[in-house]
Scaffold this active site. Sequence first.
Site, PDB file in Angstrom:
ATOM      1  N   LEU A 217       0.849  -1.207   0.000  1.00 38.49           N
ATOM      2  CA  LEU A 217       0.000   0.000   0.000  1.00 38.49           C
ATOM      3  C   LEU A 217       0.877   1.246   0.000  1.00 38.49           C
ATOM      4  O   LEU A 217       0.588   2.232  -0.679  1.00 38.49           O
ATOM      5  CB  LEU A 217      -0.915   0.007   1.237  1.00 38.49           C
ATOM      6  CG  LEU A 217      -1.970  -1.094   1.315  1.00 38.49           C
ATOM      7  CD1 LEU A 217      -2.802  -0.947   2.580  1.00 38.49           C
ATOM      8  CD2 LEU A 217      -2.888  -1.065   0.089  1.00 38.49           C
ATOM      9  N   ASN A 220       2.457   1.964  -3.547  1.00 40.26           N
ATOM     10  CA  ASN A 220       1.499   2.573  -4.487  1.00 40.26           C
ATOM     11  C   ASN A 220       1.166   4.010  -4.088  1.00 40.26           C
ATOM     12  O   ASN A 220       1.015   4.885  -4.939  1.00 40.26           O
ATOM     13  CB  ASN A 220       0.225   1.726  -4.593  1.00 40.26           C
ATOM     14  CG  ASN A 220       0.374   0.635  -5.648  1.00 40.26           C
ATOM     15  OD1 ASN A 220       1.436   0.509  -6.267  1.00 40.26           O
ATOM     16  ND2 ASN A 220      -0.662  -0.153  -5.849  1.00 40.26           N
ATOM     17  N   ALA A 221       1.081   4.249  -2.781  1.00 44.78           N
ATOM     18  CA  ALA A 221       0.777   5.614  -2.325  1.00 44.78           C
ATOM     19  C   ALA A 221       1.928   6.554  -2.688  1.00 44.78           C
ATOM     20  O   ALA A 221       1.707   7.670  -3.167  1.00 44.78           O
ATOM     21  CB  ALA A 221       0.539   5.616  -0.813  1.00 44.78           C
ATOM     22  N   CYS A 272      -5.550   0.280  -9.459  1.00 47.68           N
ATOM     23  CA  CYS A 272      -5.019   0.162  -8.093  1.00 47.68           C
ATOM     24  C   CYS A 272      -4.699   1.450  -7.339  1.00 47.68           C
ATOM     25  O   CYS A 272      -4.949   1.509  -6.138  1.00 47.68           O
ATOM     26  CB  CYS A 272      -3.804  -0.743  -8.111  1.00 47.68           C
ATOM     27  SG  CYS A 272      -4.270  -2.421  -8.539  1.00 47.68           S
TER      28      CYS A 272
HETATM   29  P1  NAD Z   1      -8.573  -9.077 -12.079  1.00 45.10           P
HETATM   30  O1  NAD Z   1      -9.939  -8.583 -11.814  1.00 45.10           O
HETATM   31  O2  NAD Z   1      -7.968  -8.907 -13.424  1.00 45.10           O
HETATM   32  O3  NAD Z   1      -8.495 -10.640 -11.739  1.00 45.10           O
HETATM   33  C1  NAD Z   1      -9.068 -11.208 -10.608  1.00 45.10           C
HETATM   34  C2  NAD Z   1      -9.693 -12.539 -11.008  1.00 45.10           C
HETATM   35  O4  NAD Z   1     -10.083 -13.226  -9.830  1.00 45.10           O
HETATM   36  C3  NAD Z   1     -10.948 -12.418 -11.867  1.00 45.10           C
HETATM   37  O5  NAD Z   1     -10.747 -13.087 -13.101  1.00 45.10           O
HETATM   38  C4  NAD Z   1     -12.055 -13.080 -11.028  1.00 45.10           C
HETATM   39  O6  NAD Z   1     -12.993 -13.795 -11.796  1.00 45.10           O
HETATM   40  C5  NAD Z   1     -11.235 -14.004 -10.156  1.00 45.10           C
HETATM   41  N1  NAD Z   1     -11.910 -14.421  -8.922  1.00 45.10           N
HETATM   42  C6  NAD Z   1     -12.545 -13.646  -8.001  1.00 45.10           C
HETATM   43  N2  NAD Z   1     -12.988 -14.400  -6.981  1.00 45.10           N
HETATM   44  C7  NAD Z   1     -12.626 -15.679  -7.247  1.00 45.10           C
HETATM   45  C8  NAD Z   1     -12.782 -16.917  -6.553  1.00 45.10           C
HETATM   46  N3  NAD Z   1     -13.389 -16.973  -5.373  1.00 45.10           N
HETATM   47  N4  NAD Z   1     -12.299 -18.038  -7.150  1.00 45.10           N
HETATM   48  C9  NAD Z   1     -11.666 -17.989  -8.356  1.00 45.10           C
HETATM   49  N5  NAD Z   1     -11.480 -16.849  -9.035  1.00 45.10           N
HETATM   50  C10 NAD Z   1     -11.945 -15.697  -8.492  1.00 45.10           C
HETATM   51  O7  NAD Z   1      -7.645  -8.401 -10.971  1.00 45.10           O
HETATM   52  P2  NAD Z   1      -6.067  -8.092 -11.071  1.00 45.10           P
HETATM   53  O8  NAD Z   1      -5.843  -6.819 -11.786  1.00 45.10           O
HETATM   54  O9  NAD Z   1      -5.354  -9.319 -11.508  1.00 45.10           O
HETATM   55  O10 NAD Z   1      -5.746  -7.798  -9.544  1.00 45.10           O
HETATM   56  C11 NAD Z   1      -5.750  -8.829  -8.585  1.00 45.10           C
HETATM   57  C12 NAD Z   1      -5.143  -8.288  -7.300  1.00 45.10           C
HETATM   58  O11 NAD Z   1      -3.780  -7.908  -7.551  1.00 45.10           O
HETATM   59  C13 NAD Z   1      -5.820  -7.042  -6.753  1.00 45.10           C
HETATM   60  O12 NAD Z   1      -5.802  -7.106  -5.339  1.00 45.10           O
HETATM   61  C14 NAD Z   1      -4.937  -5.909  -7.210  1.00 45.10           C
HETATM   62  O13 NAD Z   1      -4.977  -4.816  -6.333  1.00 45.10           O
HETATM   63  C15 NAD Z   1      -3.568  -6.538  -7.175  1.00 45.10           C
HETATM   64  N6  NAD Z   1      -2.584  -5.969  -8.122  1.00 45.10           N
HETATM   65  C16 NAD Z   1      -2.942  -5.656  -9.393  1.00 45.10           C
HETATM   66  C17 NAD Z   1      -1.990  -5.170 -10.285  1.00 45.10           C
HETATM   67  C18 NAD Z   1      -2.343  -4.821 -11.701  1.00 45.10           C
HETATM   68  O14 NAD Z   1      -1.487  -4.311 -12.415  1.00 45.10           O
HETATM   69  N7  NAD Z   1      -3.533  -5.072 -12.185  1.00 45.10           N
HETATM   70  C19 NAD Z   1      -0.660  -5.040  -9.882  1.00 45.10           C
HETATM   71  C20 NAD Z   1      -0.324  -5.384  -8.564  1.00 45.10           C
HETATM   72  C21 NAD Z   1      -1.299  -5.858  -7.700  1.00 45.10           C
HETATM   73  C1  UGA Z   2       1.034   0.629 -10.736  1.00 44.30           C
HETATM   74  C2  UGA Z   2       2.432   0.526 -10.133  1.00 44.30           C
HETATM   75  O1  UGA Z   2       3.361   1.177 -11.000  1.00 44.30           O
HETATM   76  C3  UGA Z   2       2.840  -0.931  -9.946  1.00 44.30           C
HETATM   77  O2  UGA Z   2       4.097  -0.997  -9.280  1.00 44.30           O
HETATM   78  C4  UGA Z   2       1.779  -1.641  -9.090  1.00 44.30           C
HETATM   79  O3  UGA Z   2       2.096  -3.009  -8.958  1.00 44.30           O
HETATM   80  C5  UGA Z   2       0.425  -1.497  -9.762  1.00 44.30           C
HETATM   81  O4  UGA Z   2       0.120  -0.084  -9.932  1.00 44.30           O
HETATM   82  C6  UGA Z   2      -0.690  -2.062  -8.927  1.00 44.30           C
HETATM   83  O5  UGA Z   2      -0.559  -2.241  -7.745  1.00 44.30           O
HETATM   84  O6  UGA Z   2      -1.726  -2.251  -9.560  1.00 44.30           O
HETATM   85  P1  UGA Z   2       0.016   0.406 -13.183  1.00 44.30           P
HETATM   86  O7  UGA Z   2      -1.178   1.032 -12.558  1.00 44.30           O
HETATM   87  O8  UGA Z   2      -0.153  -0.807 -13.990  1.00 44.30           O
HETATM   88  O9  UGA Z   2       1.088   0.061 -12.043  1.00 44.30           O
HETATM   89  O10 UGA Z   2       0.736   1.479 -14.133  1.00 44.30           O
HETATM   90  P2  UGA Z   2       1.648   2.767 -13.866  1.00 44.30           P
HETATM   91  O11 UGA Z   2       2.724   2.761 -14.852  1.00 44.30           O
HETATM   92  O12 UGA Z   2       2.034   2.876 -12.451  1.00 44.30           O
HETATM   93  O13 UGA Z   2       0.674   3.962 -14.236  1.00 44.30           O
HETATM   94  C7  UGA Z   2      -0.434   4.290 -13.417  1.00 44.30           C
HETATM   95  C8  UGA Z   2      -1.063   5.576 -13.935  1.00 44.30           C
HETATM   96  O14 UGA Z   2      -0.224   6.693 -13.669  1.00 44.30           O
HETATM   97  C9  UGA Z   2      -1.303   5.583 -15.449  1.00 44.30           C
HETATM   98  O15 UGA Z   2      -2.539   6.204 -15.731  1.00 44.30           O
HETATM   99  C10 UGA Z   2      -0.150   6.411 -15.973  1.00 44.30           C
HETATM  100  O16 UGA Z   2      -0.419   7.015 -17.206  1.00 44.30           O
HETATM  101  C11 UGA Z   2      -0.009   7.427 -14.862  1.00 44.30           C
HETATM  102  N1  UGA Z   2       1.335   8.048 -14.795  1.00 44.30           N
HETATM  103  C12 UGA Z   2       2.424   7.275 -14.565  1.00 44.30           C
HETATM  104  C13 UGA Z   2       1.458   9.431 -14.932  1.00 44.30           C
HETATM  105  O17 UGA Z   2       0.456  10.152 -15.110  1.00 44.30           O
HETATM  106  N2  UGA Z   2       2.706   9.987 -14.840  1.00 44.30           N
HETATM  107  C14 UGA Z   2       3.825   9.243 -14.614  1.00 44.30           C
HETATM  108  O18 UGA Z   2       4.929   9.826 -14.535  1.00 44.30           O
HETATM  109  C15 UGA Z   2       3.671   7.856 -14.473  1.00 44.30           C
END
Ligand code: NAD
Ligand code: UGA
EC number: 1.1.1.22
Length: 469
Positions: A217, A220-221, A272
């Site tokens: 957390l 990301n913050a 996120c």
């Molecule tokens: P997503 O929505 O793309 O995928 C989650 C999947 O989980 C979905 O396909 C859903 O159908 C499935 N699901 C939900 N409940 C279920 C269950 N009980 N059994 C089986 N499948 C189930 O989400 P995401 O983007 O992959 O994010 C997942 C987690 O990772 C979140 O907590 C997010 O904050 C974190 N995260 C995301 C990113 C990113 O770039 N998207 C990066 C870092 C961390």
């Molecule tokens: C972000 C973090 O970079 C990852 O480390 C983290 O795992 C992820 O969130 C998560 O927890 O979901 P992501 O959201 O995929 O990754 O992409 P970023 O590259 O971080 O961009 C986030 C947003 O900020 C985008 O809309 C991007 O255009 C914007 N951004 C990024 C700016 O406006 N300015 C910048 O300098 C960088």
Amino acid sequence: MVKICCIGAGYVGGPTMAVIALKCPDIEVAVVDISVPRIDAWNSDKLPIYEPGLEDIVKQCRGKNLFFSTDVEKHVREADIVFVSVNTPTKTTGLGAGKAADLTYWESAARMIADVSVSDKIVVEKSTVPVKTAEAIEKILMHNSKGIKFQILSNPEFLAEGTAIADLFNPDRVLIGGRETPEGFKAVQTLKEVYANWVPVDQIITTNLWSAELSKLAANAFLAQRISSVNAMSALCESTGADVTQVSYAVGTDSRIGSKFLNASVGFGGSCFQKDILNLVYICQCNGLPEVAEYWKQVIKINDYQKNRFVNRIVSSMFNTVSNKKVAILGFAFKKDTGDTRETPAIDVCKGLLGDKALISIYDPQVTEKQIMRDLAMKKFDWDHPLHLQPMSPTTVKQVSVTWDAYAATKDAHAVCILTEWDEFKSLDYQKIFDNMQKPAFIFDGRNIMNVNKLREIGFIVYSIGKPL
Ligand code: NAD
Ligand code: UGA
């Protein structure tokens, strides 16, 4: 052979497990999900998510040591290590609505693991969760454990979309938190050995459970805070004649500050940043820390301010009305190289323009018309709660069109708004675009990717975030 099962075949579960399968041929990896269309897509030629490099890896490993399945219980039962990578959206109703993390999906996954397990398991929190979630999950697992031992680890994911594969191949660090007991240390070591197949061991950080949960957390913050800081400066630049690109370069060359993540924009999007900061704010409030909560809330407030400021700039520049004027939107994804639109600033900008009765024509190389229409019809935070989907109002439908070509989107438009920094937007024929637009022709660059002087030479009226007007 070690068996891994990952619950959740999304943006994190899919790429992360594909890379583990590629780098660890001795490990069998099953990615499971309750969504049948998603699993079908993972097993097809058209993967459910667009991520550069992913398709090659999936093709190499699928059917060998990488499997996608809806048979969740079978694969969980057979696994030694179960990753949980389900979505953890913001609550939309009840206690903490609009801030707290909704752990419904996580809790149901934990209950299912407890119900179906017949052998000891390591359960890994891959999803981003509130600090102390592992304590609650442990209670659920232990309560039903029938003598089976579970070790819970926190292994948050730091990949960014669009660069997920590169980030997974060469992570800055891998973080693993566990209980500080002999069993906890052993579980941490087991997971560390998986990553050590390709990540140098000195880049694998081990901590206690709560530090790992909170570090995610916090990271990301901090990242989002940098963007809000530079975006706040962009407003001041516009009022003073400073240029935000020059300011962020000058600031970023201080090695203590660093140059990355200082690009001013129309606002950050993605699934996120906002969700995780709201969650952090809620945790601070629950822990009696209102000042800390208020501090982090400002990061979101500035982001909302930046999106509103952009819409206001468009409307005020275009003689205070965009009613019935065609506005072309180039880019709808929240960043380039992804088709993901979750919390994309384009939604807020489009809704702002629709509110002022503009006719908008949208082009994005990776986002479908269906997705765009869904996004524009949804209320904030509802994208992760599929049951709350509502149809778009008939008037709004008439105001929006989606094209598969930037030239069609901009034809006869009064203005062009660049909302995603796709590389292809830099090399469009802007003379041709200008010739086919209504005059005066406006360009609003929400990503600072365009050469302002060149556009002005063609005849455009140009607004670029944080640049002299
Ligand atoms: P997503 O929505 O793309 O995928 C989650 C999947 O989980 C979905 O396909 C859903 O159908 C499935 N699901 C939900 N409940 C279920 C269950 N009980 N059994 C089986 N499948 C189930 O989400 P995401 O983007 O992959 O994010 C997942 C987690 O990772 C979140 O907590 C997010 O904050 C974190 N995260 C995301 C990113 C990113 O770039 N998207 C990066 C870092 C961390
Ligand atoms: C972000 C973090 O970079 C990852 O480390 C983290 O795992 C992820 O969130 C998560 O927890 O979901 P992501 O959201 O995929 O990754 O992409 P970023 O590259 O971080 O961009 C986030 C947003 O900020 C985008 O809309 C991007 O255009 C914007 N951004 C990024 C700016 O406006 N300015 C910048 O300098 C960088």
